[in-house]
Design an enzyme around this catalytic site. Structure first.
Site, PDB file in Angstrom:
ATOM      1  N   GLN A 136      -9.911  50.808   2.645  1.00 37.96           N
ATOM      2  CA  GLN A 136     -10.790  50.293   3.575  1.00 37.96           C
ATOM      3  C   GLN A 136     -10.401  49.059   4.454  1.00 37.96           C
ATOM      4  OE1 GLN A 136     -13.724  52.217   4.222  1.00 37.96           O
ATOM      5  NE2 GLN A 136     -13.711  50.656   6.110  1.00 37.96           N
ATOM      6  N   LYS A 187     -18.528  57.320   2.075  1.00 37.81           N
ATOM      7  CA  LYS A 187     -17.479  58.280   1.836  1.00 37.81           C
ATOM      8  C   LYS A 187     -17.622  58.883   0.418  1.00 37.81           C
ATOM      9  CE  LYS A 187     -14.710  55.928   5.105  1.00 37.81           C
ATOM     10  NZ  LYS A 187     -13.760  54.612   5.313  1.00 37.81           N
ATOM     11  N   ASP A 233      -5.728  58.820   5.936  1.00 34.66           N
ATOM     12  CA  ASP A 233      -6.083  57.947   7.051  1.00 34.66           C
ATOM     13  C   ASP A 233      -5.232  58.577   8.053  1.00 34.66           C
ATOM     14  OD1 ASP A 233      -8.680  56.938   7.280  1.00 34.66           O
ATOM     15  OD2 ASP A 233      -8.027  55.221   6.203  1.00 34.66           O
TER      16      ASP A 233
END
Ligand code: NDP
Length: 292
Positions: A98, A54, A121
Site C-alpha cells: 500500500q 481490500k 498492482d
C-alpha cells in the site's frame, strides 16, 4: 443534454460476482484458493480504510487474504524481507504494498522487489514495459477499471480522440497505453500543458487523473464526450452539514449537462479499482497453475 451516469458501483459488483463464480469453479475442480497479500506500513488513516476494504472484498469472493501490518518505524530492509517471504510463499498469488510508504523508504526499490508474476498492482518496471510493448502482464488496476467502465457505454473506441489529464505512473501513463491499444488517438496533458481547456474540448473521451477538486469545468467538454473522473479529493467539512465531501477532478454538476456519459465521485472509478485487483489476483493464480 443530461449525461448517462456510469454506475461504477454496480459494474464493480458484477465484476466481483464473475470472480466469485470463477473462484468457486476452481475449488470445485480441486484447485486452491487464490491468495492476495497486502502490506501496510505505518498508520495512515486513508491507507487503513483501503486495506480493510481490500481484505474484506478478497474474502467475499472466496480468496485468501493475508494482511501484513508493519509499524511506521519499520526499516526498508524489514519491508524487503517481508516481500521476499511473500514472493516465496506458494499460497500468495498477488502482493500489494500500500502506497504511500513512510518518508525515508524508497518506494520504487520496494515495488521492484516484488516478483513481476505476483505484481498484481502492475507497478513493477517489467509489467510497465510489457504494457508499453503490448505483451501480456499485469496492468494497474485503476486504468484497467476505467477501460471496463468505458466498455459499458461504448464498445468500439477506434479513432476516437482520448485526452488523459495527468501523467502519473499509476494512472495517467498506463491509461494512455490502454487507450492506444484500443486504437484511440491519445493526447496526454499535464501541469505544463498550454491551453488545457481547448485540449480537453477536443476529447471524445476525457480521463481526469489530476488530484485537483473540480478543476475540469463543464465548458471544457465537447458535447457528448465520455468523461471518466479518477480524482478523489476530500473537501473540508461543510459548514452547514458538518460533513466532509468527496469530489472528483471534474465539476460534476456542470459536466453532466454537456457530457454524453460520466462517472460520479464517489461511486464511479473508485469501486472498480479493488474489483480489478481481485481480477488480477485470479489471473495470477491461473497463470501459476499453468506454470506448475
Ligand atoms: P499524481 O499526483 O501522481 O499525478 C497528478 C498528475 O496531474 C500529474 O501528472 C500532474 O502533472 C497533473 N496535474 C497537476 N496539476 C495539474 C494542472 N493544474 N493541470 C493539468 N495537470 C495537472 O496523482 P495520481 O495519478 O496518483 O492521482 C490522481 C488523482 O486520482 C488523485 O485525486 C488520486 O487520489 C486519484 N486516484 C484515484 C484512484 C481510484 O481508485 N479511483 C487510484 C489512484 C489515484 P505533472 O506531471 O506535470 O506534475
Amino acid at each position: 443534454m443530461t449525461a448517462t451516469i456510469i454506475d461504477g458501483k454496480a459494474i464493480a459488483a458484477a465484476v466481483r460476482a464473475e470472480i466469485e463464480a470463477a473462484v468457486a469453479a476452481r475449488r470445485a475442480r480441486g484447485l486452491r484458493q487464490p491468495g492476495l497479500a497486502v502490506v501496510l506500513v505505518g498508520d495512515d488513516p486513508a491507507s487503513d480504510v483501503y486495506v480493510r476494504a481490500k481484505a474484506r472484498q478478497t474474502v467475499e469472493v472466496g480468496m485468501l487474504s493475508f494482511e501484513h501490518r508493519l509499524p511506521a518505524t519499520a526499516t526498508e530492509q524489514d519491508i524487503l524481507d517481508l516481500v521476499a517471504r511473500l514472493n516465496a510463499d506458494e499460497k500468495v498469488d498477488g502482493i500489494l504494498v500500500q502506497l504511500p510508504l513512510p518518508p525515508g523508504i524508497d518506494a520504487q526499490r520496494v515495488l521492484c522487489a516484488i516478483v513481476p508474476d505476483k505484481d498484481v498492482d502492475g507497478f513493477h518496471p517489467q509489467n510497465a514495459g510489457r504494457l508499453a510493448l503490448g505483451l501480456p502482464g499485469f496492468v494497474p488496476c485503476t486504468p484497467l477499471g476505467c477501460i471496463r467502465l468505458l466498455a459499458s457505454v461504448k464498445t468500439d473506441l477506434a479513432g476516437l480522440h482520448a485526452v488523459v489529464v495527468g501523467r502519473s505512473n499509476i494512472v495517467g501513463k498506463p491509461m494512455a497505453q490502454l487507450l492506444l491499444a484500443k486504437d484511440c488517438t491519445v493526447t496526454m496533458a499535464h501541469s505544463r500543458t498550454i491551453a488545457l481547456p481547448e485540449v480537453c474540448r477536443q476529447a471524445d473521451i476525457l480521463v481526469a487523473a489530476v488530484g485537483r477538486p473540480e478543476m475540469i469545468r463543464g465548458a471544457w467538454l465537447k458535447p457528448g464526450a465520455i468523461v471518466l473522473d479518477v480524482g478523489i479529493n476530500r473537501l473540508p467539512p461543510d459548514a452547514g452539514t458538518g460533513k466532509a465531501r468527496l469530489v472528483g477532478d471534474v465539476a460534476f454538476e456542470e459536466a453532466r449537462r454537456v457530457a454524453g456519459a460520466i462517472t460520479p465521485v464517489p461511486g464511479g472509478v473508485g469501486p472498480m479499482t479493488i474489483a480489478c485487483l481481485l481480477q488480477n489476483t485470479l489471473t495470477s493464480a491461473e497463470r501459476q497453475d499453468r506454470a506448475a
